[in-house]
Scaffold this active site. Sequence first.
Site, PDB file in Angstrom:
ATOM      1  N   ASP A  29      37.361  43.135  44.360  1.00 10.86           N
ATOM      2  CA  ASP A  29      37.855  43.226  45.555  1.00 10.86           C
ATOM      3  C   ASP A  29      38.297  44.704  45.793  1.00 10.86           C
ATOM      4  O   ASP A  29      38.148  45.097  47.057  1.00 10.86           O
ATOM      5  CB  ASP A  29      38.652  42.174  46.095  1.00 10.86           C
ATOM      6  CG  ASP A  29      40.103  42.101  45.241  1.00 10.86           C
ATOM      7  OD1 ASP A  29      40.082  43.019  44.277  1.00 10.86           O
ATOM      8  OD2 ASP A  29      40.780  41.295  45.573  1.00 10.86           O
ATOM      9  N   ARG A 257      44.686  40.516  50.933  1.00 17.63           N
ATOM     10  CA  ARG A 257      43.136  40.777  51.147  1.00 17.63           C
ATOM     11  C   ARG A 257      43.004  40.296  52.648  1.00 17.63           C
ATOM     12  O   ARG A 257      43.763  40.101  53.554  1.00 17.63           O
ATOM     13  CB  ARG A 257      42.538  39.565  50.401  1.00 17.63           C
ATOM     14  CG  ARG A 257      42.466  39.869  48.942  1.00 17.63           C
ATOM     15  CD  ARG A 257      41.025  40.683  48.692  1.00 17.63           C
ATOM     16  NE  ARG A 257      40.019  39.684  48.814  1.00 17.63           N
ATOM     17  CZ  ARG A 257      39.602  38.655  48.107  1.00 17.63           C
ATOM     18  NH1 ARG A 257      39.880  38.643  47.046  1.00 17.63           N
ATOM     19  NH2 ARG A 257      38.685  37.922  48.624  1.00 17.63           N
ATOM     20  N   TYR A 265      47.310  38.155  40.355  1.00 18.20           N
ATOM     21  CA  TYR A 265      46.856  38.262  39.300  1.00 18.20           C
ATOM     22  C   TYR A 265      48.324  37.829  38.583  1.00 18.20           C
ATOM     23  O   TYR A 265      49.282  38.163  38.683  1.00 18.20           O
ATOM     24  CB  TYR A 265      46.634  39.685  38.775  1.00 18.20           C
ATOM     25  CG  TYR A 265      45.346  40.120  39.150  1.00 18.20           C
ATOM     26  CD1 TYR A 265      44.295  39.790  38.648  1.00 18.20           C
ATOM     27  CD2 TYR A 265      45.337  40.941  40.335  1.00 18.20           C
ATOM     28  CE1 TYR A 265      42.858  40.380  38.956  1.00 18.20           C
ATOM     29  CE2 TYR A 265      44.082  41.675  40.721  1.00 18.20           C
ATOM     30  CZ  TYR A 265      43.114  41.112  39.929  1.00 18.20           C
ATOM     31  OH  TYR A 265      41.680  41.660  40.227  1.00 18.20           O
ATOM     32  N   PRO A 341      41.329  43.900  34.905  1.00 17.29           N
ATOM     33  CA  PRO A 341      40.840  44.172  36.160  1.00 17.29           C
ATOM     34  C   PRO A 341      42.145  44.758  37.245  1.00 17.29           C
ATOM     35  O   PRO A 341      41.825  45.081  38.484  1.00 17.29           O
ATOM     36  CB  PRO A 341      40.382  42.926  36.774  1.00 17.29           C
ATOM     37  CG  PRO A 341      41.193  41.823  36.058  1.00 17.29           C
ATOM     38  CD  PRO A 341      41.566  42.335  34.782  1.00 17.29           C
TER      39      PRO A 341
END
Lengths: 641, 641
Positions: A29, A257, A265, A341
């Site tokens: 993302d 987001r 995470y 990530p």
Amino acid sequence: MLTAWMARCGIHARTVDKRSTKIYSGQADGLQIRSLEIFESFGFCDRAWKEANHLIEMCMWNPGSDGVIRRSDRVPDVPVGLSRFTEIVLHQGRIERFFLDHIKKHSKDSIHVERAVVPETLDISEDLCDEHSAESYPLSVKLRHLTDDEAAPAQNKGSTTSDGLFRSNLAEDDTDALIEKAKEKQGTSEIVRAKYLVGCDGAHSWTRRQLGFQLEGEPTDYIWGVLDIIPITDFPDIRMRCAVHSASSGSLMVIPRENKLVRLYIQLNEIKPDASGRADRSKITPETIICAAQKIIAPYSLRYEYCDWYTAYQIGQRVGTDFDYKNRVFLAGDAVHTHSPKAGQGMNVSMQDAYNLGWKLGLVVKGIAQPSILRTYQSERRRIAQDLIAFDHKFSRLFSGRPAKDILDESGVSMADFKEAFLKGNLFAAGLSVDYGASMLVAKAGDASEQGDGTDVSSQTRVVGKQELATNIKLGMRFPSFKVLNQADARVWHFQQRLQSDGRFRLIVFAGNVLAPPQQARLTAFCAALSSCSFLAPHLYTNIAVLTCHSAKRIETELLRDVPAVLHPFDQRTGWDYDSVYVDDASYHEGYAEAYAGYGVARETGCVVVARPDQYVGYVGALDGDAGWEAVEAYFRGVFV
Amino acid sequence: MLTAWMARCGIHARTVDKRSTKIYSGQADGLQIRSLEIFESFGFCDRAWKEANHLIEMCMWNPGSDGVIRRSDRVPDVPVGLSRFTEIVLHQGRIERFFLDHIKKHSKDSIHVERAVVPETLDISEDLCDEHSAESYPLSVKLRHLTDDEAAPAQNKGSTTSDGLFRSNLAEDDTDALIEKAKEKQGTSEIVRAKYLVGCDGAHSWTRRQLGFQLEGEPTDYIWGVLDIIPITDFPDIRMRCAVHSASSGSLMVIPRENKLVRLYIQLNEIKPDASGRADRSKITPETIICAAQKIIAPYSLRYEYCDWYTAYQIGQRVGTDFDYKNRVFLAGDAVHTHSPKAGQGMNVSMQDAYNLGWKLGLVVKGIAQPSILRTYQSERRRIAQDLIAFDHKFSRLFSGRPAKDILDESGVSMADFKEAFLKGNLFAAGLSVDYGASMLVAKAGDASEQGDGTDVSSQTRVVGKQELATNIKLGMRFPSFKVLNQADARVWHFQQRLQSDGRFRLIVFAGNVLAPPQQARLTAFCAALSSCSFLAPHLYTNIAVLTCHSAKRIETELLRDVPAVLHPFDQRTGWDYDSVYVDDASYHEGYAEAYAGYGVARETGCVVVARPDQYVGYVGALDGDAGWEAVEAYFRGVFV
């Protein structure tokens, strides 16, 4: 990304994906600054910028002496003054949509991503690999078409929350199973003959396996879960990017987001790999992941009613031994580098692999560039992958480690070290520190193989640019951006916006003070050499676009009187070109002239820059009719056929 | 625009157009700042901004003492510092596309523009006009459906260059002919029963004719031609907006457009209206128009290979006697005001008519607002039309007049006067000087009918706001914009961007220094009054969105601790609202806190503002629990049912 380049370059290409649909939720993302610059060069950055959430501040939460987490620091998410962009966050499915729309438009609807298609065999005619005739197709790939149902992963059928584990590195690869299933059911197959093949097929890369190449590196014991949820919480910084280190329950990263979603995470301390080195996926559910998060973020409450997606992964850093086979088969993205990530690098660096390779393939296939430039793909991108893996190795250990209780707690991670690593890593993470080594594409001093990954990318006609003439337009780095005005209409542009990804090199003429007679004479001589060069003149405008930025006063300068015609060519049907000549002067609404100073170019005498089709700087030299011009020509003789 | 509002408000509506297609070339092209703000409030300004040409500088060309034109002045096209937008130019067809896409999305594909449909009869049940029950449909319209071919104007068939004359005010109206043709061919007809009807049907408005209303005003003898071409020229400023006055061949305006196009407005001195007052259209061709342009722009050359569109028009200023019939039938746009197009006002003012009317209709149809608010449409917009006509009368005469040879040449136009008129007209032309008079929607001092066009729009519960508490948030003018930061995520927004056109009023709480205990107490009292007000509480969030901007330090303020919950309400499924509370504080990347100063609001004590759904300021008052709150309630009691 690669298909986008094929569409822009007008290359006949096919793109196949074993999955039956694009991404609809979850996955990557984060979009870093360099990726946004690239999107802008394709013309769709505005779509991402508008829809995405923008990350402005990073908050660090650490345990105090009482073991309770509190906010210890606030820092800007990207350094102030670095770019017109900041880091933004948008779900991968939308990014795929922008690419699909772009490919459709620029390929005139001729290239589609073909889904539910798996490669079955790859045959390479070794003797044809070095033969670059139009009729030479050294590669032959057998493709097998599945039904949508066959291609859908078992985990994804009938669930309500999107389960991303089947794509995780905790899952086994299912490519062989898909091929077997398709064979059994006698799915349609076909043979595709190709000049080039690029495997962007992930960490389990089928293409890499056919070539026998390896990913080198080791997994760690750290398992992390990922949740995309709309959080219900009293944690104050839930809409900030946060790194939360709890005293003893692990760490958590908050990535706010779009559409009220937040990605978390979450370190899963209670799940460990077994003797085989692999964790038990069945223990990983949204419920177990949120429980781990609640322990870390306590005393704040955290729950959700809506979960969009979840997955988990095992941290490890691996890099491919080889990025290409005989410059005919290439690997990109997770097929040649895997890592954790959380620094938001995976999608970005992978797209940038393809961004590096695409135009080179395009120019070689069209017979414009020499095939030898393809060697720079491994030399440039494997070096980046090595740097990335080193960065991630350090960053993920600092993030997964237990915070030190005090200065004597040597087995703990110092939160000061973590903050320093974050700040230092910022430029790297933004994608702006990429510095490609010397090669036929980068006229840089020094040892070409030392500056890359060791691949031989030396040029027959070695040219070394004069970095001192443009101290902030670094050879090997991306052409930076400052605001300039169009001479003809006074509109302000970021100069980098004029370097669109259309497959053309840019010859950028910093024309200096065009109203001073000596400089006007130098410019005239340079332009005369440009139009009369038998090697380059045929490439002008078609393969080398010309951009000019002068430093005289805009209102004292007349385009048609003071700027040589070759810099704004006349067309019989549409008249003069009004989009190629810019000026570094004050604007009405957007501040003052700072481009020459920003670029580190002398205002009176200027210089000449060559930017590659991917905006990386290939050459910097003097604006001279003779010596200056010969070096420009020599640079292109090392690149073009 | 009106249909866009219907889609946003969820109103069942039909839109019919006698033409069989949308606009594909020519017509209006200039978008003024206020129109861009409105587009942004609908969410599609970015599309126009990206595709359009941006007008930055206006150049004035006048004859010197030798009679040869030369550039006499350069001025910014819009005043510096006025707005985040500048004037942009984009062909009307694209603008229609943005609206059509928006309508499709927000009406969930339920409202379409129905083309090739003409109205044949309008019946009004007089006795039902004042009855506002859900079942009351006072209007009945017979619609006749044409075939596409029948609806296509004769002039448009088979030509290569688009001929716009059929839409020009030089052409006769063809509505009656279309109706007759459809009747003869027995085209399908239907009866539509409606509560309201809005005629946005142009200068020949069929709707206006049914009501027997007039356009008052006179045409002039000035005939102008319009060409959209890709010019081939050595005129230096062809990519600037230019006003060119020749010594004796008339005047010309240059409007550079997107895709290399340039629009030229060209005075046609050799074509005069005949005794009937109408010019002979057959003499007007692209060739005759370019010939006139060549004489004006000499000694520069001007020609074209590609002409996209052309038309011509006769200058005149007319304004409608009535903008509505019993608040059931309304007229907007060219149906009630016509003038010359060169100041780029036609499309903009017309869209703004509909923008003013749409939300009022939406709220009345839904039973939220009192029908009496519809009276403000004529009072507000007829006054604007009168101002527009006066502006255009002056500007077009200065532009069409012969330039004075010297100071003694009294029959000539002084170029100094022309420049002054341009500069003075700039704010008006940008659409930012609109100042609606007192009414139930604008809590302003003074005489309501004097401030409008004379229509009675007085409120039963007269409220007068305290302008002195927000000296730059002018009652009756649009809510201006300064940058603020979201308290929850530190992202910078132009505050006006948070006033989306979704049919809701905005209660904007300038909360002041929320960390100072006395101010915190005032804020708490105000919020307590807000949540406990039996008249308004049911409207909160659904019909009145709440926005807050405080002035304490962002990093010292905690949303959940320091800002009352009613200002960022909690939702069971999605948690706290993080998008409603902003702060006037320094940002990392976009400068310093200037919002309170810009708005003219006291940093410590703040104030309360009500913005209407169209961003115009309805009320300004004190942030007080008692007296302050009562005035807010009284304002809404004059508006809501």
